[in-house]
Scaffold this active site. Structure first.
Site, PDB file in Angstrom:
ATOM      1  N   GLU A  98       4.192  15.730  -6.216  1.00  0.00           N
ATOM      2  CA  GLU A  98       3.193  14.818  -6.204  1.00  0.00           C
ATOM      3  C   GLU A  98       2.035  15.083  -5.298  1.00  0.00           C
ATOM      4  O   GLU A  98       2.216  16.177  -4.354  1.00  0.00           O
ATOM      5  CB  GLU A  98       4.003  13.489  -5.879  1.00  0.00           C
ATOM      6  CG  GLU A  98       4.990  13.019  -7.011  1.00  0.00           C
ATOM      7  CD  GLU A  98       5.509  11.644  -6.277  1.00  0.00           C
ATOM      8  OE1 GLU A  98       5.540  11.027  -7.689  1.00  0.00           O
ATOM      9  OE2 GLU A  98       5.991  11.513  -5.294  1.00  0.00           O
ATOM     10  N   TRP A 106       6.109  -2.179  -4.712  1.00  0.00           N
ATOM     11  CA  TRP A 106       5.275  -1.386  -5.455  1.00  0.00           C
ATOM     12  C   TRP A 106       5.108  -1.909  -6.928  1.00  0.00           C
ATOM     13  O   TRP A 106       6.227  -2.576  -7.485  1.00  0.00           O
ATOM     14  CB  TRP A 106       6.059   0.137  -5.441  1.00  0.00           C
ATOM     15  CG  TRP A 106       5.229   1.143  -6.217  1.00  0.00           C
ATOM     16  CD1 TRP A 106       4.432   2.140  -6.019  1.00  0.00           C
ATOM     17  CD2 TRP A 106       5.487   1.391  -7.825  1.00  0.00           C
ATOM     18  NE1 TRP A 106       3.867   2.870  -6.820  1.00  0.00           N
ATOM     19  CE2 TRP A 106       4.433   2.434  -7.892  1.00  0.00           C
ATOM     20  CE3 TRP A 106       6.104   0.806  -8.703  1.00  0.00           C
ATOM     21  CZ2 TRP A 106       4.441   3.045  -9.445  1.00  0.00           C
ATOM     22  CZ3 TRP A 106       5.875   1.481 -10.020  1.00  0.00           C
ATOM     23  CH2 TRP A 106       5.014   2.528 -10.147  1.00  0.00           C
ATOM     24  N   GLN A 157      -3.522   3.539  -2.796  1.00  0.00           N
ATOM     25  CA  GLN A 157      -2.613   2.687  -3.807  1.00  0.00           C
ATOM     26  C   GLN A 157      -2.291   1.420  -3.280  1.00  0.00           C
ATOM     27  O   GLN A 157      -1.611   1.494  -2.411  1.00  0.00           O
ATOM     28  CB  GLN A 157      -1.368   3.528  -4.172  1.00  0.00           C
ATOM     29  CG  GLN A 157      -1.536   5.149  -4.842  1.00  0.00           C
ATOM     30  CD  GLN A 157      -1.985   4.608  -6.469  1.00  0.00           C
ATOM     31  OE1 GLN A 157      -0.839   4.736  -7.084  1.00  0.00           O
ATOM     32  NE2 GLN A 157      -3.053   4.684  -6.683  1.00  0.00           N
ATOM     33  N   MET A 208       0.990  -1.127  -0.105  1.00  0.00           N
ATOM     34  CA  MET A 208       0.069  -0.150  -0.035  1.00  0.00           C
ATOM     35  C   MET A 208       0.840   1.244   0.133  1.00  0.00           C
ATOM     36  O   MET A 208       1.755   1.147   0.501  1.00  0.00           O
ATOM     37  CB  MET A 208      -0.548   0.007   1.328  1.00  0.00           C
ATOM     38  CG  MET A 208      -1.602   1.407   1.299  1.00  0.00           C
ATOM     39  SD  MET A 208      -2.787   1.377   2.683  1.00  0.00           S
ATOM     40  CE  MET A 208      -1.603   1.255   3.960  1.00  0.00           C
ATOM     41  N   TRP A 264       0.697   8.201   3.537  1.00  0.00           N
ATOM     42  CA  TRP A 264       1.465   7.010   3.533  1.00  0.00           C
ATOM     43  C   TRP A 264       2.327   7.041   4.336  1.00  0.00           C
ATOM     44  O   TRP A 264       3.344   7.998   4.360  1.00  0.00           O
ATOM     45  CB  TRP A 264       1.868   6.661   2.004  1.00  0.00           C
ATOM     46  CG  TRP A 264       2.859   5.785   1.775  1.00  0.00           C
ATOM     47  CD1 TRP A 264       2.766   4.495   2.460  1.00  0.00           C
ATOM     48  CD2 TRP A 264       3.782   5.609   0.820  1.00  0.00           C
ATOM     49  NE1 TRP A 264       3.688   3.803   1.914  1.00  0.00           N
ATOM     50  CE2 TRP A 264       4.351   4.469   0.930  1.00  0.00           C
ATOM     51  CE3 TRP A 264       4.217   6.741  -0.023  1.00  0.00           C
ATOM     52  CZ2 TRP A 264       5.629   4.307  -0.053  1.00  0.00           C
ATOM     53  CZ3 TRP A 264       5.260   6.349  -0.958  1.00  0.00           C
ATOM     54  CH2 TRP A 264       5.851   5.101  -0.825  1.00  0.00           C
ATOM     55  N   ASP A 314      -0.082   5.574  -1.226  1.00  0.00           N
ATOM     56  CA  ASP A 314      -0.616   6.752  -0.922  1.00  0.00           C
ATOM     57  C   ASP A 314      -2.155   6.690  -0.681  1.00  0.00           C
ATOM     58  O   ASP A 314      -2.968   5.992  -1.348  1.00  0.00           O
ATOM     59  CB  ASP A 314      -0.859   7.916  -2.403  1.00  0.00           C
ATOM     60  CG  ASP A 314       0.446   7.881  -3.115  1.00  0.00           C
ATOM     61  OD1 ASP A 314       1.488   7.380  -2.439  1.00  0.00           O
ATOM     62  OD2 ASP A 314       0.422   8.346  -4.433  1.00  0.00           O
TER      63      ASP A 314
END
Ligand code: DQQ
Length: 457
Positions: A194, A45, A37, A19, A259, A21
């Site tokens: 971001e 990832w 995410q 996991m 996160w 964001d």
């Protein structure tokens, strides 16, 4: 099987796998929705989907089926990246980034917000503004104004710096680029911003962006679609906190999740079978000096069980005042420490009996900093450690309010709402559960001292 003591109980995690964001935060029909995410195929990832969970109190979460998956052959075939959720006159709409290339897409939810259908006309924004050489183009944040919708997209202008690009739409489908809401300088705030989150707070507007490995904030006046910055800072001074997103709940609170990255190797994450935690829900307010303040959402308080309270605690150098009421790795500590000219006072947590592993959380009077020191926290060679410091600037005689939350491998500490440090700690030994108050270099005075085990039933 032995229980994994690095997993959390009052910080949200999926049952397994990767996991990152928080996405699509919204309160809908009385439920808090947290999308995130997620790689449903492994602990690293990749293969980005949106996971989904709901809660009535921000701490007890129900896991729901995946909300969004890449569509083979579609404009998000390579991944469903971060985005937001909005209420479009009673219909929930998600807006997110599809890759590659980076384009913006929408999906409509059913009335209960349990299933989602992607818009057949995706992408709704097919490319960055014409003629702009961008370093990225993702993570839409959408809100409504009197004359229609607005969206900022996280971006950066090549060789200049991060940018939040402002768009306008009458219906969430047709979008027109306006201009940057704000741009930064690469050497100060990074090449790419971001996960922008833009919102009103305390009579001003705040833009959060994630860059340089941390969450930056800009506070100022929002006029004619531009943010005139009056104050800037960092939301958290630790290594873990990233990709923060906010929403406003029915009670008007502005709540942020972020996160919390791991601080251990990919191999260790794969061996554990999971990676990533969500932060405590932090309620944001604006200080009179323009600082963005944050307190844990008060829904946490009922988790406190059978605490211990002391007053007028005097700690000589070398004293270790054991807080035996705390036995596991889920607890909260609160000390009101008298700031002195020198010395450090605070807590040792997650400590093994012979001190081979321990994590320090303290106020450093000389440096005037709130610190987490994980350098002696783990015997594992797979863990990155450090000394993490947040400036606090309390003068001798003032009272430092030190609050600490430990949950498995998460340590969140803050003072007065204004200095937060979040780090990860991975003791190897099962008996690394010792907790005590201590002082170094000079005696420490704690006006009050509280410790509570936190239990999520
Ligand atoms: N994570 C997402 C992106 C975002 C980044 C991909 C920030 O949308 O920019 O997983 O952590």
């Amino acid at each position: 099987m032995r229980e994994d003591s690095h997993r959390t109980r009052y910080h949200f995690q999926p049952l397994k796998h990767w996991m990152n964001d928080p996405n699509g935060l919204i309160q809908w029909q009385g439920e808090y929705h947290l999308f995130y995410q997620h790689n449903p195929g492994g602990a690293l990832w990749g293969n980005m989907h949106w996971g989904h969970a709901v809660s009535k109190d921000l701490y007890h979460w129900e896991h729901l089926p995946l909300a969004l998956a890449p569509t083979p052959g579609g404009c998000d075939a390579m991944g469903v990246f971060s985005g937001c959720a909005v209420d479009n006159n009673g219909e929930p709409v998600l807006m997110y980034t599809g890759i590659a290339p980076e384009v913006q897409c929408i999906a409509n939810g059913d009335a209960a917000m349990r299933s989602f259908e992607k818009f057949a006309g995706n992408p709704v924004i097919a490319h960055p503004p014409e003629g702009m050489d961008v370093t990225g183009f993702r993570d839409p944040c959408v809100w409504r104004e009197e004359d229609g919708w607005r969206c900022v997209i996280g971006s950066g202008i090549a060789r200049e710096g991060g940018a939040a690009l402002l768009y306008r739409s009458p219906d969430l489908r047709e979008w027109e680029y306006l201009h940057p809401l704000l741009t930064g300088k690469e050497d100060k705030s990074g090449a790419m911003w971001e996960c922008p989150s833009f919102f009103p707070l305390g009579g001003k507007h705040v833009l959060l962006v994630s860059a340089l490995g941390t969450v930056l904030y800009f506070v100022g006046a929002y006029l004619d679609g531009r943010l005139a910055v009056e104050h800037a800072g960092r939301l958290d001074h630790g290594p873990a906190y990233y990709a923060a997103q906010t929403f406003q709940d029915a009670g008007g609170r502005r709540i942020a999740f972020a996160w919390l990255r791991e601080s251990r190797s990919d191999a260790a994450q794969e061996a554990a079978g999971w990676s990533g935690v969500q932060s405590l829900p932090r309620v944001l307010t604006l200080g009179s000096d323009g600082v963005v303040l944050a307190e844990p959402a008060r829904e946490l308080e009922p988790l406190r069980k059978n605490g211990e309270h002391r007053e007028g605690v005097l700690l000589k150098v070398g004293d270790e005042l054991a807080l035996d009421v705390v036995t596991g790795r889920q607890f909260e500590l609160h000390a009101r420490i008298e700031a002195r000219e020198r010395g450090r006072a605070g807590f040792v947590v997650c400590a093994s009996p012979e001190r081979a592993e321990r994590t320090l959380v303290y106020y450093d009077c000389a440096a005037k900093e709130l610190c987490i020191d994980t350098r002696g926290s783990s015997l594992s060679g797979e863990v990155a450690t450090g000394l993490y410091r947040a400036p606090l600037g309390m003068c001798p005689g003032e009272t430092v309010d030190l609050r600490v939350f430990v949950d498995g491998s998460v340590v969140e500490a803050f003072s007065g709402g204004r200095a937060w440090v979040t780090a990860r700690t991975y003791p190897e030994r099962e008996n690394s559960v010792g907790v005590w108050a201590y002082a170094e270099e000079a005696e420490g005075r704690m006006k009050t001292l509280d410790a509570w085990p936190l239990t999520v039933s």
